[in-house]
Write an enzyme that holds these catalytic residues in place. Structure first.
Site, PDB file in Angstrom:
ATOM      1  N   PHE A 296       0.854  -1.189   0.000  1.00 27.84           N
ATOM      2  CA  PHE A 296       0.000   0.000   0.000  1.00 27.84           C
ATOM      3  C   PHE A 296       0.886   1.234   0.000  1.00 27.84           C
ATOM      4  O   PHE A 296       1.723   1.405   0.889  1.00 27.84           O
ATOM      5  CB  PHE A 296      -0.908   0.006   1.238  1.00 27.84           C
ATOM      6  CG  PHE A 296      -1.743   1.247   1.356  1.00 27.84           C
ATOM      7  CD1 PHE A 296      -2.910   1.382   0.616  1.00 27.84           C
ATOM      8  CD2 PHE A 296      -1.347   2.293   2.186  1.00 27.84           C
ATOM      9  CE1 PHE A 296      -3.675   2.545   0.705  1.00 27.84           C
ATOM     10  CE2 PHE A 296      -2.104   3.460   2.282  1.00 27.84           C
ATOM     11  CZ  PHE A 296      -3.278   3.583   1.537  1.00 27.84           C
TER      12      PHE A 296
ATOM     13  N   GLU B  99      12.929   2.706   0.633  1.00 28.27           N
ATOM     14  CA  GLU B  99      12.307   3.282   1.835  1.00 28.27           C
ATOM     15  C   GLU B  99      13.196   3.119   3.079  1.00 28.27           C
ATOM     16  O   GLU B  99      12.695   3.146   4.203  1.00 28.27           O
ATOM     17  CB  GLU B  99      10.939   2.615   2.073  1.00 28.27           C
ATOM     18  CG  GLU B  99       9.977   2.701   0.889  1.00 28.27           C
ATOM     19  CD  GLU B  99       9.578   4.134   0.539  1.00 28.27           C
ATOM     20  OE1 GLU B  99       9.463   4.965   1.450  1.00 28.27           O
ATOM     21  OE2 GLU B  99       9.403   4.422  -0.662  1.00 28.27           O
TER      22      GLU B  99
HETATM   23  C1  SIN Z   1       4.803   5.604   0.524  1.00 25.29           C
HETATM   24  O1  SIN Z   1       4.782   6.273  -0.493  1.00 25.29           O
HETATM   25  O2  SIN Z   1       3.945   4.720   0.733  1.00 25.29           O
HETATM   26  C2  SIN Z   1       5.871   5.778   1.567  1.00 25.29           C
HETATM   27  C3  SIN Z   1       6.431   7.146   1.670  1.00 25.29           C
HETATM   28  C4  SIN Z   1       7.164   7.625   0.453  1.00 25.29           C
HETATM   29  O3  SIN Z   1       7.992   6.886  -0.101  1.00 25.29           O
HETATM   30  O4  SIN Z   1       6.935   8.769   0.028  1.00 25.29           O
END
Ligand code: SIN
Length: 177
Positions: A9, A84
């Site tokens: 998600f 991430e």
């Molecule tokens: C996401 O997009 O779900 C996590 C945060 C990001 O990488 O901006």
């Protein structure tokens, strides 16, 4: 044959920057979370001496965070773990696809217990911070503007993101950390 695919998600850049293969994607929501520009970014939209601000999730009763769910092969998770890596950890949560169907999905959340966490601040301060930062993935300003546009495409009104966007659009696009 066993299905080894997993749902992930995305609620931030994973909505609009899809640099991984996926089997299918569907708009989805997760209960009990709000999106907030409270996480520092040392490696994408800022640098270690001048981290940018990117989104994480904060728990909030009765809230629903809308985003995009992707069904992916397991090897995609290694790529996403690397992307991430600056403070986010995988959490498994139930996603709601909006048509009554649900599935478990992996979401990357950065809590206050990671070193890059910046936390809350007045919105004008957050907007000014975003305005002046940039990193290897581009300007922090671009991150916010692309996210706001992606949320509009999902017909999602996120008051926090849209308030920051409005503040940012009143500022000139110039200086960088
Ligand atoms: C996401 O997009 O779900 C996590 C945060 C990001 O990488 O901006």
């Amino acid at each position: 044959m066993t299905d080894t695919s997993a749902w992930i998600f995305g609620y931030g850049s994973l909505i609009y920057k899809v640099d991984f293969p996926y089997i299918e994607r569907r708009p989805a929501g997760i209960d009990g979370w709000v999106r907030r520009f409270w996480q520092g970014s040392h490696d994408h939209r800022g640098v270690p001496d001048a981290p940018g601000r990117v989104v994480t999730l904060s728990p909030q009763a009765n809230a629903i965070c809308k985003g995009m769910a992707y069904r992916v092969e397991p090897d995609v998770l290694a790529h996403l773990d690397f992307r991430e890596k600056n403070g986010y950890a995988r959490v498994t949560t139930e996603m709601n696809f909006g048509d009554g169907s649900r599935a478990d999905g992996i979401v990357y959340i950065a809590t206050e217990h990671n070193d890059a966490y910046l936390g809350d601040a007045p919105l004008p301060e957050i907007a000014a911070h975003i305005q002046r930062c940039a990193g290897p993935s581009g300007s922090n300003r671009e991150y916010l503007l692309l996210l706001a546009e992606a949320l509009r495409q999902l017909s999602e009104h996120d008051a926090h993101v849209f308030a920051l966007e409005a503040l940012l659009l009143k500022m000139p696009a110039q200086q960088v950390c």
